[in-house]
Motif scaffolding. Structure first.
Motif, PDB file in Angstrom:
ATOM      1  N   ILE A  86       0.861  -1.266  -0.023  1.00 48.12           N
ATOM      2  CA  ILE A  86       0.064  -0.135  -0.068  1.00 48.12           C
ATOM      3  C   ILE A  86       0.752   1.275   0.277  1.00 48.12           C
TER       4      ILE A  86
ATOM      5  N   ALA B  24       3.577  -5.187   9.393  1.00 53.17           N
ATOM      6  CA  ALA B  24       3.593  -4.652   8.002  1.00 53.17           C
ATOM      7  C   ALA B  24       4.446  -5.529   7.179  1.00 53.17           C
TER       8      ALA B  24
ATOM      9  N   VAL C 259       2.797  -5.182   3.563  1.00 51.99           N
ATOM     10  CA  VAL C 259       1.862  -4.016   3.211  1.00 51.99           C
ATOM     11  C   VAL C 259       2.894  -2.716   2.637  1.00 51.99           C
ATOM     12  N   VAL C 260       4.029  -2.783   3.134  1.00 49.96           N
ATOM     13  CA  VAL C 260       5.334  -1.808   2.654  1.00 49.96           C
ATOM     14  C   VAL C 260       6.122  -2.577   1.871  1.00 49.96           C
TER      15      VAL C 260
ATOM     16  N   ARG D  71      -6.265   5.450   2.361  1.00 54.45           N
ATOM     17  CA  ARG D  71      -4.984   4.734   2.230  1.00 54.45           C
ATOM     18  C   ARG D  71      -4.372   4.503   3.575  1.00 54.45           C
TER      19      ARG D  71
ATOM     20  N   PHE E 233      -3.924   0.667   5.239  1.00 55.65           N
ATOM     21  CA  PHE E 233      -2.795  -0.065   5.909  1.00 55.65           C
ATOM     22  C   PHE E 233      -3.276  -0.594   7.236  1.00 55.65           C
TER      23      PHE E 233
END
Ligand code: NAP
Length: 323
Positions: free
Chosen positions: A7, A27, A32-33, A164, A168
Motif C-alpha cells: 500500500i 507490515a 503492506v509496505v 490509504r 494500511f
C-alpha cells in the motif's frame, strides 16, 4: 489478509517500542509496505532494533528516517510528538502521509500540525491495542488483529489519504473507524485512561497501607487486585503524558466516577442490596458484550497458564481416623 501489492513504498517508524516494532513486524508479515526504515531516541534501542531485524534500515536521526518515506508513523510518547514534528517537518517528502499512534488525539493535532508542511497529509491514528510491556522486544505482529484503530483526520484532510491509511491498518488486521479528535479523547478517557488511573491508585493505596505488608499484597494478590497490578505496571512515561495531554476529558470522567463511587458507598452504608445487585447485573452484561465481539477471551481465567495439580493425592491429615 495478505495484500498483493504494497500500500506504501517506504514506511518510516519514529520510535520502535511496543507499538512501533509491532507495526514493523505486522507490515512486513502482510507485505503492506516495500521497505521499512526505523529510528529511536537511544543508541541502545536502535542497536536492538537492528539485531531484531524487523526493519530494512535503522538510522540515527529522525530527519534522515523520513527523507524518502511515503508513510511516516510517529510511535513515541505523546509529550514528545510536537518536538519530533518540528524536527521532521522540513524533511518530509511531498505527498507523504504522516501519522502517529498516540493514545490522546487532541494534543497531537495541536502539537504536530503546526510543524507539518501543506504538501503532506496528516492523519492522526490510535490503535486501541497494547500490553503493559515496552520496548522493541515487547512487540509482536498479531497485536492489532481484531482491535480497533481510530483515525482522527482534521477537517479538510484529503479522503484518499485517509483511505490509504485505513487500508494500511486493515491489512494489519485492525478494524478502522474515523471520528473527531475531541470525541476520541472523551471516549478513551472513560474506556482506557480513567481505568488506568484507578489501577494506579488502588495498587498505590494497597502499597501505602501500614497494616498490610507489601509481601502480603504480593502473596494474596488474588482475582481483582492481580488484574489491577497488571494495568498498573504500564509504562510510567507513556501514562504520565496521557493524563497531562487529556486533562479535561479525564477530569470530566473522573468527576462522574467519583459521584458514582459515592452513590455506591451510600448503598453499602444503607444496606441497599438492590442497588448493588442491579448495577452488577448491568455491568456483567457489558462484559458479555465485550467477549461476544471478540475483544476479550471467554476462557476460564483468561486462558492463563496454571501449574498442574500434584500427581499424587495431597496427604490427608485425618486419613488414619476414617480408614
Ligand atoms: P515504548 O515501548 O516505550 O516505545 C517508545 C519508543 O519511542 C522507543 O523506541 C523510544 O526510543 C522512542 N522515542 C521516544 N522519544 C523519541 C524521540 N524524541 N525520537 C525518536 N524516538 C523516540 O512505547 P509504546 O508503548 O510503543 O508507546 C508509543 C506510543 O503509542 C505512545 O504515544 C502511546 O500513547 C501509544 N500507544 C501505546 C499503547 C500501549 O499499550 N503501550 C497502545 C496504544 C497506543 P528509546 O527506547 O531509545 O527511548
Amino acid at each position: 489478509m495478505s495484500s498483493v501489492q504494497p500500500i506504501f513504498e517506504r514506511l518510516a517508524l519514529i520510535g520502535v517500542g511496543l507499538i512501533g516494532s509491532s507495526i514493523a513486524r505486522a507490515a512486513r508479515a502482510e507485505n503492506v509496505v516495500r521497505t521499512i526504515v526505523a529510528t529511536a531516541r537511544s543508541e541502545v534501542t536502535r542497536r536492538r532494533a537492528a539485531e531484531l531485524g524487523f526493519a530494512d534500515e535503522v538510522v540515527e536521526a529522525n530527519a534522515a528516517a523520513v527523507a524518502d518515506a511515503d508513510l511516516v508513523i510517529v510511535c513515541i510518547p505523546v509529550g514528545q510528538c510536537g518536538a519530533v514534528a518540528a524536527e521532521i517537518g522540513p524533511h518530509l517528502k511531498p505527498g507523504a502521509v504522516v501519522s502517529d499512534v498516540g493514545s490522546v488525539k487532541g494534543s497531537i493535532v495541536r502539537d504536530m500540525a503546526p510543524h507539518l508542511p501543506d504538501t503532506v497529509h496528516f492523519v492522526p491514528a490510535h490503535p486501541v491495542a497494547g500490553t503493559e510491556h515496552s520496548g522493541p522486544d515487547a512487540g509482536f505482529a498479531e497485536l492489532f488483529v481484531n482491535r480497533w484503530c481510530i483515525l482522527t483526520p482534521p477537517p479538510g484532510t484529503q479522503p484518499h489519504a485517509v483511505d490509504r491509511l485505513a487500508a494500511f491498518w486493515s491489512a494489519l488486521g485492525a478494524n478502522v473507524e474515523a471520528m473527531s479528535a475531541e470525541h476520541h479523547d472523551l471516549v478513551l478517557a472513560i474506556t482506557s485512561h480513567v481505568p488506568h488511573l484507578i489501577a494506579y491508585t488502588i495498587v498505590g493505596t494497597a502499597d501505602d497501607l501500614q497494616a498490610v505488608t507489601r509481601s502480603e499484597v504480593v502473596k494474596f494478590s488474588a482475582g481483582g487486585f492481580r488484574d489491577f497490578t497488571r494495568i498498573a505496571a504500564s509504562d510510567p512515561t507513556m501514562w504520565r503524558d496521557v493524563f497531562l495531554a487529556n486533562r479535561d476529558a479525564v477530569l470530566e470522567m473522573l468527576g462522574r466516577f467519583n459521584e458514582d463511587v459515592a452513590a455506591l458507598a451510600r448503598a453499602i452504608r444503607w444496606a441497599d442490596g438492590d442497588q448493588l445487585f442491579n448495577l452488577f447485573t448491568r455491568t456483567r452484561a457489558i462484559r458479555r458484550g465485550i467477549v461476544e465481539t471478540g475483544q476479550d477471551s471467554a476462557a476460564p481465567d483468561f486462558g492463563r497458564p496454571h501449574a498442574p495439580l500434584p500427581l499424587a493425592p495431597l496427604p490427608r491429615p485425618y486419613a488414619a481416623d476414617s480408614e
